[in-house]
Design a protein around this motif. Structure first.
Motif, PDB file in Angstrom:
ATOM      1  N   ARG A 104      19.556  88.283 -25.855  1.00  0.00           N
ATOM      2  CA  ARG A 104      18.134  88.516 -25.568  1.00  0.00           C
ATOM      3  C   ARG A 104      17.282  88.444 -26.814  1.00  0.00           C
ATOM      4  O   ARG A 104      16.142  87.987 -26.774  1.00  0.00           O
ATOM      5  CB  ARG A 104      17.946  89.899 -24.957  1.00  0.00           C
ATOM      6  N   LEU A 105      17.835  88.956 -27.916  1.00  0.00           N
ATOM      7  CA  LEU A 105      17.014  89.088 -29.112  1.00  0.00           C
ATOM      8  C   LEU A 105      17.076  87.870 -30.008  1.00  0.00           C
ATOM      9  O   LEU A 105      16.233  87.718 -30.893  1.00  0.00           O
ATOM     10  CB  LEU A 105      17.439  90.335 -29.891  1.00  0.00           C
ATOM     11  N   LEU A 106      18.070  87.014 -29.822  1.00  0.00           N
ATOM     12  CA  LEU A 106      18.252  85.941 -30.792  1.00  0.00           C
ATOM     13  C   LEU A 106      18.087  84.552 -30.224  1.00  0.00           C
ATOM     14  O   LEU A 106      18.008  83.596 -30.987  1.00  0.00           O
ATOM     15  CB  LEU A 106      19.628  86.086 -31.463  1.00  0.00           C
ATOM     16  N   ILE A 107      18.062  84.412 -28.903  1.00  0.00           N
ATOM     17  CA  ILE A 107      17.872  83.061 -28.376  1.00  0.00           C
ATOM     18  C   ILE A 107      16.834  83.044 -27.269  1.00  0.00           C
ATOM     19  O   ILE A 107      16.644  84.006 -26.536  1.00  0.00           O
ATOM     20  CB  ILE A 107      19.186  82.423 -27.869  1.00  0.00           C
ATOM     21  N   ASP A 108      16.178  81.897 -27.194  1.00  0.00           N
ATOM     22  CA  ASP A 108      15.245  81.608 -26.113  1.00  0.00           C
ATOM     23  C   ASP A 108      15.857  80.504 -25.245  1.00  0.00           C
ATOM     24  O   ASP A 108      16.737  79.760 -25.711  1.00  0.00           O
ATOM     25  CB  ASP A 108      13.910  81.128 -26.704  1.00  0.00           C
ATOM     26  N   TYR A 160      16.078  83.633 -15.153  1.00  0.00           N
ATOM     27  CA  TYR A 160      17.309  84.322 -15.569  1.00  0.00           C
ATOM     28  C   TYR A 160      18.182  84.621 -14.350  1.00  0.00           C
ATOM     29  O   TYR A 160      19.381  84.346 -14.338  1.00  0.00           O
ATOM     30  CB  TYR A 160      16.945  85.613 -16.310  1.00  0.00           C
ATOM     31  N   VAL A 167      14.682  95.789 -34.567  1.00  0.00           N
ATOM     32  CA  VAL A 167      14.416  95.170 -33.266  1.00  0.00           C
ATOM     33  C   VAL A 167      15.540  95.493 -32.270  1.00  0.00           C
ATOM     34  O   VAL A 167      15.290  95.644 -31.070  1.00  0.00           O
ATOM     35  CB  VAL A 167      14.159  93.647 -33.406  1.00  0.00           C
ATOM     36  N   GLN A 184      27.451  94.744 -23.475  1.00  0.00           N
ATOM     37  CA  GLN A 184      26.029  94.991 -23.748  1.00  0.00           C
ATOM     38  C   GLN A 184      25.642  94.523 -25.143  1.00  0.00           C
ATOM     39  O   GLN A 184      24.520  94.055 -25.361  1.00  0.00           O
ATOM     40  CB  GLN A 184      25.672  96.473 -23.578  1.00  0.00           C
ATOM     41  N   ASP A 195      24.942  90.950 -24.788  1.00  0.00           N
ATOM     42  CA  ASP A 195      23.709  90.712 -24.044  1.00  0.00           C
ATOM     43  C   ASP A 195      22.482  90.990 -24.918  1.00  0.00           C
ATOM     44  O   ASP A 195      21.510  90.224 -24.890  1.00  0.00           O
ATOM     45  CB  ASP A 195      23.702  91.594 -22.798  1.00  0.00           C
ATOM     46  N   ALA A 220      15.057  97.342 -28.695  1.00  0.00           N
ATOM     47  CA  ALA A 220      15.558  96.737 -27.463  1.00  0.00           C
ATOM     48  C   ALA A 220      16.460  97.710 -26.718  1.00  0.00           C
ATOM     49  O   ALA A 220      16.385  97.827 -25.495  1.00  0.00           O
ATOM     50  CB  ALA A 220      16.318  95.450 -27.774  1.00  0.00           C
ATOM     51  N   VAL A 273      27.038  85.185 -20.641  1.00  0.00           N
ATOM     52  CA  VAL A 273      25.845  85.814 -21.207  1.00  0.00           C
ATOM     53  C   VAL A 273      24.900  84.752 -21.777  1.00  0.00           C
ATOM     54  O   VAL A 273      23.694  84.770 -21.525  1.00  0.00           O
ATOM     55  CB  VAL A 273      26.229  86.816 -22.312  1.00  0.00           C
ATOM     56  N   THR A 317      15.692  98.941 -23.032  1.00  0.00           N
ATOM     57  CA  THR A 317      16.702  98.483 -22.083  1.00  0.00           C
ATOM     58  C   THR A 317      17.304  99.637 -21.294  1.00  0.00           C
ATOM     59  O   THR A 317      17.429  99.571 -20.081  1.00  0.00           O
ATOM     60  CB  THR A 317      17.816  97.742 -22.843  1.00  0.00           C
TER      61      THR A 317
END
Lengths: 488, 488
Positions: A205-209, A107, A345, A198, A201, A349, A227, A353
């Protein structure tokens, strides 16, 4: 570490703290220099006190401190000893093997490889930078009063709050969204975030790898693109035209980012057909859609466009709102309106965070929304920005006339100015010459996925909300002069 | 989307907006219900105005709105047409294939699998929860005044700020760290974050990849552990004893998390030998060390312990500070002091993550530090918390005597109370019975990596900063009664 229960609370305040600290430093220095070997005994506190002209209590306190830090071992009745094994593992800075540099994550490496953006650039004398507001438009008195009230109402116990934000703010936002945007939601759909950045962001973080595909407008808001790139996404840019982002060839993806009410930067409204296509695509693919409603409050010639979320049957749409365009970008207050399946979720987060958004600011915004001040303020700045817009459009017509084509004027706080006589290849030349004349101009081409902006003309994203009419007119006059120099 | 430059600024304000909106909604509903097929013509605006008893201008404005949103196609002189192709892609909600649920990322799945922590639990009548402060200790007047001054000094232009935080705050923190902690750094080493939780999260994102090993104290601060687990780290817990975290068997890792000045929760100080071992290990491994100095301001029987960062030659240590223990956890203000090699990437991450910390709060803290108010306040709350600590220790001695062993009393805002006569297996029974009696007690065992806390006794983390002396005494009396019920 364990010690019997004791009422001893003599703090360092009651000793000669300055002298004690000097003794501590001196002895550490001597140990480091090898004056006292590990395991060896130090002189008695009495002897050192005499030598240094200090009270014995001060030296004893210094020894206790050194013992607490592990430099000395003390025992009642015996002279203190330098801790055994203290010096062995210490690498002498001159001879130690060179330290390995700290590695950063994938990252971090993706962030580091992005083009740097000067965040502390001084504003130009005349600056058309988008996203900035006039300080005079900020409701200083009302905000100060609301903050003071919030600070005065501080609770008996200061505790970490709900990660989703103050319940009363989320209730106030629920009502505001219904009144201003016709958006129905529950207060528990809302998570207050530190500005829409944010919100983006957290979605990334929560929806893509890493390696996942993200559909994004082309051109697009540059910090949204950053982002997703930092998250390791593979971007699937979709061209924008008069009907907003094209939706006829959407590839499978995990996420789509759109600005349906007023495309950033081109200004078009996502058409009804495309809204349907986008929603159907999301439902088919199990994809989420981020609806960034960044300038929802500013409609000029058209009524408000209902949010995409109002049409969403499948729970795909995450609505993203902000007060950065109505109050100030420096407050860092925004909010997500989540589909039910994502509420839990996102709350987790947000907690891991940064716990939650600052509470005083949340309480102040709650008060302004609840007592109607916020909506009165929005009407006032909408009118004020409407005046600026008229001044800008009139100045453009007067000075540039047919030499430019303007789009995106229906809404928001910026317009897009296409320079008909200047090829895209010369856009940077224009903005650089402007910068040299302390005129802030921002080309549109950098917001496209590819260097070729497909319009072949130079284009400028002209933000006007931070300038007064005289500055706007002066800025357009300078732009006129620059274009004449460039033969456009 | 493109339109000629025009001075037309007649906004919806001057029309009958309510009626216009009702027409828009009605026509959308009719289109959705199939009353008007795609491509078909609508009645004329004149006819509809007559039918609905509205002015023609209102209906025309509604049509323009529908055209802007892509529902209608309008042409001067012709009746409006429903957009061709509008209804085809729309899935009828009843017959559409079930929407695929939105997938969440590996990060989100790791968060979702962590044990839920009730964040909105009501405080108990008597609550020894650690990390909370008394509302009466907050410097309300000074903070309100500083906020008001900051709000009044708003600049002529509201712009996004430096992602690292206000330069004047970073300069003030540099001085404060030198005066209070003997820590030398440059203002540009500092990044202001939204509380230390965000500092931890940025470290996790920038320094570890999924599968990487992180050295962590055992027991440890639970939200630090959660941050690293959410980032996909493999934890390498190291037991804590009187000398802090053991460093004799550190495995290779990318990151270590320590609380060297006052171990959270056990309260020991990391010994000098172990500091050296830890630093040497980090330099050998290219690992970073997070030094969480969360309660640095509270020393009771010992002088301040110099930060680990002061010994760091290799640039391994990231120092993490906060005002959550001196002002309020609800402000969300903390700071990282970074090694030079990490400054740039952390600034980039902060910008892409949420732009920067809110500026009014930063300006208020700057003023309090710069005019000495902050340090006077710290001395006042240190004294006040010293009084609470005396009350707690005296009450524990009076009521519990040899039935408990106390550790970690030198510093901070909590102590650890080991219940000598109660096995670890009954710790939960104690805290549950306490909760039923509205007494907030928090067991230490949950902070260990393994359910077996290796001390075999029940232990409690007793935070006292949010209670007054009478409450502390009453709480200890209730604890005494509970222990008697349990036969301990």
């Amino acid at each position: 570490m364990e010690q019997p229960v004791s009422g001893n609370t003599t703090g360092p305040v009651e000793r000669d703290v300055g002298a004690q600290r000097r003794v501590v430093v001196a002895i550490k220095r001597e140990i480091a220099a090898g004056v006292h070997a590990p395991g060896s005994r130090l002189p008695s506190t009495r002897a050192l006190a005499a030598e240094w002209g200090l009270s014995r209590a001060t030296v004893t306190a210094a020894f206790e401190q050194l013992a607490a830090e592990g430099y000395l071992e003390t025992r009642a009745g015996a002279r203190a000893r330098v801790a055994a094994g203290l010096a062995q593992p210490k690498p002498a800075p001159e001879t130690a093997p060179a330290a390995r540099p700290t590695e950063i994550s994938a990252y971090g490496r993706r962030l580091a490889s992005a083009s740097p953006i000067p965040w502390n650039a001084q504003p130009f004398a005349l600056d058309f930078r988008y996203g900035e507001l006039a300080g005079g438009d900020f409701p200083t008195l009302a905000w100060r009063r609301a903050l003071a009230n919030a600070a005065t109402r501080r609770p008996a116990r200061l505790r970490y709050g709900d990660p989703r934000g103050l319940p009363e703010l989320r209730a106030a936002l629920q009502g505001y969204l219904w009144r201003s945007r016709g958006l129905h939601c529950e207060a528990d759909d809302i998570v207050v975030v530190n500005g829409s950045q944010q919100g983006l962001d957290l979605c990334a973080r929560l929806l893509i790898d890493p390696g996942d595909r993200v559909v994004i407008e082309d051109p697009a808001y540059h910090l949204a693109r950053q982002v997703f790139l930092a998250a390791g996404a593979e971007l699937a840019p979709q061209l924008v035209d008069r009907g907003g982002m094209r939706t006829n060839a959407l590839p499978p993806a995990r996420l789509a980012f759109v600005t349906p009410s007023h495309q950033m930067p081109l200004g078009s409204i996502l058409s009804a057909t495309r809204r349907q296509e986008l929603l159907a695509w999301a439902a088919r693919n199990g994809a989420a859609i981020i609806e960034d409603d960044y300038d929802a409050e500013y409609r000029h010639d058209v009524g408000p466009v209902p949010p995409l979320r109002s049409l969403d049957q499948a729970g795909s749409v995450i609505y993203l709102g902000t007060v950065s365009k109505t109050l100030s970008p420096t407050l860092r207050l925004g909010y997500l309106v989540l589909p039910q399946g994502l509420r839990e979720v996102f709350a987790r987060a947000k907690r891991v965070t940064d716990r939650h958004a600052p509470e005083l600011e949340q309480a102040a915004l709650t008060e302004l929304i609840a007592n109607g001040t916020y909506e009165r303020h929005v009407r006032r700045v909408r009118r004020r920005n409407g005046e600026r817009r008229v001044a800008l459009l009139q100045a453009l017509r007067l000075h540039l006339g047919e030499r430019v084509t303007i789009s995106g004027t229906d809404a928001g706080l910026h317009v897009l100015v296409w320079i008909n006589g200047l090829p895209q290849s010369r856009e940077a030349e224009l903005t650089e010459r402007a910068a040299a004349a302390s005129l802030g101009l921002y080309g549109v081409s950098g917001l496209y996925d590819q260097p070729d902006n497909r319009d072949r003309r130079a284009g400028l994203v002209i933000g006007y909300a931070a300038l007064d009419e005289a500055q706007i007119i002066a800025g357009v006059e300078r732009l006129d002069a620059l274009l004449r120099e460039l033969g456009a």
